[in-house]
Motif scaffolding. Sequence first.
Motif, short mmCIF file in Angstrom:
data_model
loop_
_atom_site.label_atom_id
_atom_site.label_comp_id
_atom_site.label_asym_id
_atom_site.label_seq_id
_atom_site.Cartn_x
_atom_site.Cartn_y
_atom_site.Cartn_z
N PHE A 1 -4.31 4.00 -11.00
CA PHE A 1 -3.17 3.26 -10.86
C PHE A 1 -2.57 2.92 -12.04
CE2 PHE A 1 -6.61 0.49 -11.08
CZ PHE A 1 -6.05 -1.20 -11.97
N VAL B 1 -6.77 -5.20 -6.52
CA VAL B 1 -6.24 -3.75 -6.83
C VAL B 1 -7.07 -3.15 -6.00
CG1 VAL B 1 -5.82 -1.14 -7.69
CG2 VAL B 1 -5.37 -3.83 -8.60
N ARG C 1 0.95 -1.15 0.40
CA ARG C 1 0.21 -0.51 -0.47
C ARG C 1 0.66 1.63 -0.09
NH1 ARG C 1 -4.73 1.29 4.04
NH2 ARG C 1 -5.50 3.51 3.28
N ILE D 1 -4.73 3.00 -2.26
CA ILE D 1 -4.85 2.03 -2.64
C ILE D 1 -3.90 0.20 -2.46
CG2 ILE D 1 -4.66 0.57 -5.25
CD1 ILE D 1 -5.22 3.11 -6.78
N VAL E 1 4.24 -1.05 -8.74
CA VAL E 1 3.17 -0.37 -8.94
C VAL E 1 2.84 1.25 -9.07
CG1 VAL E 1 1.66 -2.47 -8.32
CG2 VAL E 1 2.69 -1.15 -6.24
N SER F 1 0.39 4.18 -7.36
CA SER F 1 -1.04 4.79 -6.62
C SER F 1 -1.53 6.69 -7.29
CB SER F 1 -1.01 4.27 -4.96
OG SER F 1 -2.73 6.07 -5.35
N THR G 1 -13.08 -2.53 -5.21
CA THR G 1 -11.80 -3.54 -5.71
C THR G 1 -11.82 -3.92 -7.03
OG1 THR G 1 -11.68 -4.20 -2.97
CG2 THR G 1 -10.35 -6.03 -4.88
N ILE H 1 0.05 -0.51 -13.25
CA ILE H 1 1.12 -1.66 -13.21
C ILE H 1 2.16 -1.94 -13.81
CG2 ILE H 1 0.87 -4.80 -12.74
CD1 ILE H 1 -1.56 -4.03 -12.41
N ASN I 1 -9.03 0.36 -3.86
CA ASN I 1 -9.17 1.10 -3.64
C ASN I 1 -9.95 1.47 -1.88
OD1 ASN I 1 -9.06 4.35 -2.44
ND2 ASN I 1 -9.54 4.68 -5.56
N PHE J 1 -2.38 -3.28 -3.25
CA PHE J 1 -2.26 -3.64 -4.65
C PHE J 1 -1.67 -5.32 -4.06
CE2 PHE J 1 -1.36 0.28 -5.74
CZ PHE J 1 -1.62 -0.06 -6.90
#
Length: 117
Positions: free
Chosen positions: A47, A37, A14, A105, A97, A99, A75, A49, A39, A107
């Motif tokens: 987001f 993912v 996170r 968020i 990742v 955010s 999600t 990736i 939130n 992950f």
Amino acid sequence: MIPLAPGSLLGQVRPANTNAATLVTASLRTEITKIFVCNNSGSGSTFRIFHDVGGSTFDQGNCLYYDTAINANTTTVIEMGSFFGGINLAPADQLGVRSGNADAITFSAYGVVAQAV
């Protein structure tokens, strides 16, 4: 029924800010099959990736999902195609990742890791 290897949680993060963060670093061949993912905030966000070959710095050239929107308190589940497999990481590859909002968020990456021989 086809016998498949059991998947497990390979990484969870996170990010406390909007910088790229490492979700998974592969030490053996690894296949990412599902990414959650989540939130956790009351505001919508975005987001990204990344798949970075060899563990290089995260950049837009290796981006799998670019500024994808996610609503507040929801999600998104990203499931990799079953026929072609998931995201395949070689040793030292990283899944990163980012955010759009700090500390918003979480992950979670699930998949399988090759057995050491």
